[in-house]
Design a protein around this motif. Structure first.
Motif, PDB file in Angstrom:
ATOM      1  N   ALA A 183       0.866  -1.181   0.000  1.00 11.26           N
ATOM      2  CA  ALA A 183       0.000   0.000   0.000  1.00 11.26           C
ATOM      3  C   ALA A 183       0.903   1.231   0.000  1.00 11.26           C
ATOM      4  O   ALA A 183       2.120   1.132   0.204  1.00 11.26           O
ATOM      5  N   ASP A 184       0.318   2.407  -0.198  1.00 12.94           N
ATOM      6  CA  ASP A 184       1.135   3.618  -0.177  1.00 12.94           C
ATOM      7  C   ASP A 184       0.275   4.848   0.061  1.00 12.94           C
ATOM      8  O   ASP A 184      -0.873   4.900  -0.399  1.00 12.94           O
ATOM      9  N   LEU A 185       0.799   5.784   0.788  1.00 13.27           N
ATOM     10  CA  LEU A 185       0.139   7.079   0.994  1.00 13.27           C
ATOM     11  C   LEU A 185       1.172   8.152   0.706  1.00 13.27           C
ATOM     12  O   LEU A 185       2.374   7.930   0.890  1.00 13.27           O
ATOM     13  N   LEU A 186       0.710   9.329   0.279  1.00 13.54           N
ATOM     14  CA  LEU A 186       1.637  10.327  -0.255  1.00 13.54           C
ATOM     15  C   LEU A 186       1.776  11.564   0.616  1.00 13.54           C
ATOM     16  O   LEU A 186       2.194  12.616   0.134  1.00 13.54           O
ATOM     17  N   GLY A 192     -13.065  11.155   1.829  1.00 15.90           N
ATOM     18  CA  GLY A 192     -12.039  10.134   1.553  1.00 15.90           C
ATOM     19  C   GLY A 192     -12.679   8.782   1.281  1.00 15.90           C
ATOM     20  O   GLY A 192     -13.579   8.658   0.451  1.00 15.90           O
ATOM     21  N   THR A 193     -12.234   7.751   2.015  1.00 23.26           N
ATOM     22  CA  THR A 193     -12.765   6.404   1.798  1.00 23.26           C
ATOM     23  C   THR A 193     -14.127   6.263   2.460  1.00 23.26           C
ATOM     24  O   THR A 193     -14.222   6.071   3.664  1.00 23.26           O
ATOM     25  N   GLN A 194     -15.168   6.294   1.652  1.00 27.44           N
ATOM     26  CA  GLN A 194     -16.508   6.213   2.223  1.00 27.44           C
ATOM     27  C   GLN A 194     -16.797   4.823   2.767  1.00 27.44           C
ATOM     28  O   GLN A 194     -17.398   4.665   3.831  1.00 27.44           O
ATOM     29  N   GLY A 195     -16.364   3.808   2.026  1.00 28.33           N
ATOM     30  CA  GLY A 195     -16.691   2.447   2.433  1.00 28.33           C
ATOM     31  C   GLY A 195     -16.104   2.105   3.791  1.00 28.33           C
ATOM     32  O   GLY A 195     -16.770   1.471   4.627  1.00 28.33           O
ATOM     33  N   LEU A 196     -14.853   2.505   4.054  1.00 29.89           N
ATOM     34  CA  LEU A 196     -14.248   2.187   5.358  1.00 29.89           C
ATOM     35  C   LEU A 196     -14.973   2.919   6.483  1.00 29.89           C
ATOM     36  O   LEU A 196     -15.143   2.393   7.581  1.00 29.89           O
ATOM     37  N   THR A 212      -7.152   6.176  -6.010  1.00 29.16           N
ATOM     38  CA  THR A 212      -7.461   7.556  -6.391  1.00 29.16           C
ATOM     39  C   THR A 212      -6.986   8.536  -5.320  1.00 29.16           C
ATOM     40  O   THR A 212      -7.235   9.726  -5.420  1.00 29.16           O
ATOM     41  N   SER A 213      -6.321   8.026  -4.301  1.00 27.50           N
ATOM     42  CA  SER A 213      -5.765   8.812  -3.181  1.00 27.50           C
ATOM     43  C   SER A 213      -6.848   9.359  -2.266  1.00 27.50           C
ATOM     44  O   SER A 213      -8.035   9.334  -2.587  1.00 27.50           O
ATOM     45  N   LEU A 214      -6.389   9.837  -1.118  1.00 29.88           N
ATOM     46  CA  LEU A 214      -7.349  10.007  -0.039  1.00 29.88           C
ATOM     47  C   LEU A 214      -7.561  11.420   0.455  1.00 29.88           C
ATOM     48  O   LEU A 214      -8.668  11.784   0.826  1.00 29.88           O
ATOM     49  N   ALA A 262      -9.014  -1.121  -4.792  1.00 32.82           N
ATOM     50  CA  ALA A 262      -9.579  -1.252  -3.441  1.00 32.82           C
ATOM     51  C   ALA A 262     -10.635  -0.198  -3.173  1.00 32.82           C
ATOM     52  O   ALA A 262     -10.680   0.365  -2.099  1.00 32.82           O
ATOM     53  N   GLY A 263     -11.485   0.030  -4.130  1.00 36.54           N
ATOM     54  CA  GLY A 263     -12.558   1.018  -3.897  1.00 36.54           C
ATOM     55  C   GLY A 263     -13.672   0.391  -3.083  1.00 36.54           C
ATOM     56  O   GLY A 263     -13.972  -0.788  -3.242  1.00 36.54           O
ATOM     57  N   SER A 264     -14.290   1.173  -2.226  1.00 40.32           N
ATOM     58  CA  SER A 264     -15.333   0.588  -1.406  1.00 40.32           C
ATOM     59  C   SER A 264     -16.657   1.343  -1.510  1.00 40.32           C
ATOM     60  O   SER A 264     -17.666   0.888  -1.015  1.00 40.32           O
TER      61      SER A 264
HETATM   62  C1  FMN Z   1      -9.008  -1.682   1.530  1.00 42.22           C
HETATM   63  C2  FMN Z   1      -8.567  -0.374   0.977  1.00 42.22           C
HETATM   64  C3  FMN Z   1      -7.198  -0.147   0.746  1.00 42.22           C
HETATM   65  C4  FMN Z   1      -6.754   1.045   0.196  1.00 42.22           C
HETATM   66  N1  FMN Z   1      -5.412   1.269   0.010  1.00 42.22           N
HETATM   67  C5  FMN Z   1      -4.993   2.492  -0.419  1.00 42.22           C
HETATM   68  C6  FMN Z   1      -3.611   2.823  -0.531  1.00 42.22           C
HETATM   69  O1  FMN Z   1      -2.728   2.026  -0.263  1.00 42.22           O
HETATM   70  N2  FMN Z   1      -3.282   4.067  -0.931  1.00 42.22           N
HETATM   71  C7  FMN Z   1      -4.212   5.011  -1.265  1.00 42.22           C
HETATM   72  O2  FMN Z   1      -3.844   6.120  -1.648  1.00 42.22           O
HETATM   73  N3  FMN Z   1      -5.515   4.722  -1.183  1.00 42.22           N
HETATM   74  C8  FMN Z   1      -5.917   3.504  -0.753  1.00 42.22           C
HETATM   75  N4  FMN Z   1      -7.245   3.239  -0.659  1.00 42.22           N
HETATM   76  C9  FMN Z   1      -8.169   4.268  -1.131  1.00 42.22           C
HETATM   77  C10 FMN Z   1      -8.909   3.891  -2.408  1.00 42.22           C
HETATM   78  O3  FMN Z   1      -8.068   3.530  -3.429  1.00 42.22           O
HETATM   79  C11 FMN Z   1      -9.785   5.023  -2.889  1.00 42.22           C
HETATM   80  O4  FMN Z   1      -8.952   6.020  -3.412  1.00 42.22           O
HETATM   81  C12 FMN Z   1     -10.583   5.599  -1.780  1.00 42.22           C
HETATM   82  O5  FMN Z   1     -10.954   4.555  -0.950  1.00 42.22           O
HETATM   83  C13 FMN Z   1     -11.803   6.316  -2.250  1.00 42.22           C
HETATM   84  O6  FMN Z   1     -12.668   5.446  -2.894  1.00 42.22           O
HETATM   85  P1  FMN Z   1     -13.873   4.670  -2.206  1.00 42.22           P
HETATM   86  O7  FMN Z   1     -14.690   5.685  -1.507  1.00 42.22           O
HETATM   87  O8  FMN Z   1     -14.495   4.012  -3.394  1.00 42.22           O
HETATM   88  O9  FMN Z   1     -13.319   3.668  -1.234  1.00 42.22           O
HETATM   89  C14 FMN Z   1      -7.699   2.048  -0.118  1.00 42.22           C
HETATM   90  C15 FMN Z   1      -9.064   1.830   0.121  1.00 42.22           C
HETATM   91  C16 FMN Z   1      -9.500   0.648   0.674  1.00 42.22           C
HETATM   92  C17 FMN Z   1     -10.985   0.461   0.908  1.00 42.22           C
END
Ligand code: FMN
Length: 454
Positions: A56-59, A335-339, A136-138, A226-228
């Motif tokens: 995984a990676d974050l920027l 950001g990540t809505q699914g999480l 797509t980054s967070l 890994a979109g949620s």
């Molecule tokens: C299980 C999981 C792992 C993810 N890993 C990364 C990651 O390593 N780096 C990153 O920039 N975003 C990561 N994301 C973010 C997604 O790629 C996506 O950009 C973000 O979740 C927004 O989309 P979503 O609302 O569809 O989840 C991750 C998301 C999930 C759910």
């Protein structure tokens, strides 16, 4: 062996994994800035015949919680120190032979030409073992590191990602497989009729092409995603060949599995070509009580505030302004809505406060923990694999490389004994391991096919 189970290992090129506690664990190695650490993990997983090692990676350094950089740096929160996984993977290509190498690159902050070049190169250097986790980054901090004042909106990021992949596919296809001639006698290096310009000018990108990297062993990397959110899942259903999922409950994992497979069919794809990988943290012991002790020891090291910092980074929402002892509020996060939905679901189901969610997040970003003897862990994997929740699993480490050593030495033989997991690699590329056919360079189906009655 009818349907094959797949296994992958999860790392961030840093001091932690999903677990914030990992870096403080006395069993964890501390030289994660040196190549030997990654080599030991990759070689262990290759000994265990794993499909791939995932980075995984974050920027950006985490600043989303109260706009404070000091607390995450002091406590070593996820993303407070990471090195570039593409360079780590290139090094690993040299010291491994079979295991796939999956790295994360963002479609929001890079250009398709650069990314296509990185993955074409990695696919050559690894002999066909490259995979790209398309993200797509967070958050806002990442935007600010890359020259933008504001992070793009959630759905706009996916729109850009869609064009990004179309362009990358065309660049990977710009060299035909037999374009490289390399005939020393005639002096012909490449057949110019088999190398094509791309001439793309779209909404987000312009590129002329061709790629400088000739056609690679897998034609392109395996696509992981890994979109949620709903738009994220549609993106996965269109493009992904493997999906990385976090959901702590079996019913959530089953619902996700069904949802993604049916979205893949809606796009006219064979659902078997999209492998679903939920993730978990294993705690293996000679007895169940030894395993539970290991779990309790690890979980005790997790700091709830560090967890909330990571939650704030992932959701791009500042959780420092809420009462730690109240339930988590229902807010809309960019950001990540699914999480975030998973966190809310858990909080309502188990009556958890924000602090409890922070603790769980620090213990492993809401990943389930599989605890017990090798047989008990194999039971849980087998149940999920046959029970409609997974085609494979991504293992995240509570301590590294110890978690991987335990799993490979104790659980893999049990999975092999049951005929669930390969005893050796049967192919050389990651596509071979995943049972995917030859890669298409046609962008995946774009239009949604709505089924009768749907
Ligand atoms: C299980 C999981 C792992 C993810 N890993 C990364 C990651 O390593 N780096 C990153 O920039 N975003 C990561 N994301 C973010 C997604 O790629 C996506 O950009 C973000 O979740 C927004 O989309 P979503 O609302 O569809 O989840 C991750 C998301 C999930 C759910």
């Amino acid at each position: 062996m009818s349907r094959a189970l797949h296994l992958a290992g999860f790392l961030i090129a840093s001091h932690v994994t999903h677990s914030h506690a990992a870096w403080r664990h006395p069993g964890s190695e501390t030289d994660y800035l040196a190549p030997g650490y990654y080599r030991r993990v990759a070689q262990t997983l290759e000994r265990g015949k794993f499909d791939f090692l995932f980075f995984a990676d974050l920027l950006a350094t985490p600043v989303r919680y109260g706009d404070d950089i000091r607390v995450p740096l002091r406590s070593g929160t996820q993303a407070s120190a990471t090195i570039d996984p593409a360079l780590v993977a290139a090094g690993l290509a040299n010291v491994t032979d079979r295991i796939g190498l999956a790295i994360t690159k963002s479609t929001t902050y890079f250009h398709p030409y650069e990314v296509a070049r990185i993955f074409g190169t990695l696919d050559h250097l690894s002999g066909g073992r490259a995979a790209w986790n398309v993200v797509t980054s967070l958050n806002q901090a990442e935007a600010q590191n890359f020259g933008l004042d504001n992070h793009l909106g959630h759905d706009e990021r996916y729109d850009r990602a869609q064009e990004f992949l179309e362009v990358a596919y065309r660049l990977w296809g710009s060299w035909e497989p037999d374009a490289l001639v390399r005939d020393k006698a005639s002096g012909v290096f490449a057949d110019p009729d088999k190398v094509h310009v791309v001439d793309h000018a779209g909404t987000w990108f312009k590129t002329r092409g061709p790629l400088t990297v000739p056609h690679s062993p897998q034609s392109r990397p395996v696509i992981i995603q890994a979109g949620s959110s709903s738009v994220g899942k549609d993106f996965a259903a269109r493009w992904a060949e493997a999906v990385f999922e976090i959901d702590p409950t079996p019913e959530g994992r089953r619902a996700y599995y069904d949802d993604l497979k049916s979205r893949a069919s809606d796009f006219g794809r064979n659902p078997d070509d999209l492998k679903i990988f939920p993730s978990f943290v294993p705690f293996v012991g000679e007895t169940e009580s030894i395993a539970r002790e290991k779990q309790a020891f690890h979980n005790e090291l997790a700091d709830p505030v560090s967890g909330l910092i990571t939650l704030s980074v992932h959701t791009d929402h500042d959780f420092s302004r809420y009462d730690l002892d109240a339930p988590i509020e229902d807010v809309v996060v960019p950001g990540t809505q699914g999480l975030f939905d998973v966190a809310r679901r858990l909080s309502v189901r188990d009556n958890l406060t924000l602090r409890d969610i922070g603790r769980l997040y620090a213990q492993g970003v809401l990943l389930p923990q599989f605890v017990g003897t090798p047989e008990q862990i194999a039971d849980q994997i087998e149940e999920g694999f046959h029970g409609g929740e997974a085609d494979g699993y991504i293992l995240s480490a509570a301590q590294a490389p110890g978690t991987f050593n335990d799993f490979v030495d104790l659980v893999v033989p049990e999975l092999q004994r049951r005929g669930l997991f390969r005893t050796d690699y049967t192919g050389t590329t990651l596509r071979d391991h995943l049972g995917l056919g030859p890669a298409t360079l046609e962008p995946a189906a774009r239009g949604r096919v709505v089924r009768a009655g749907a």
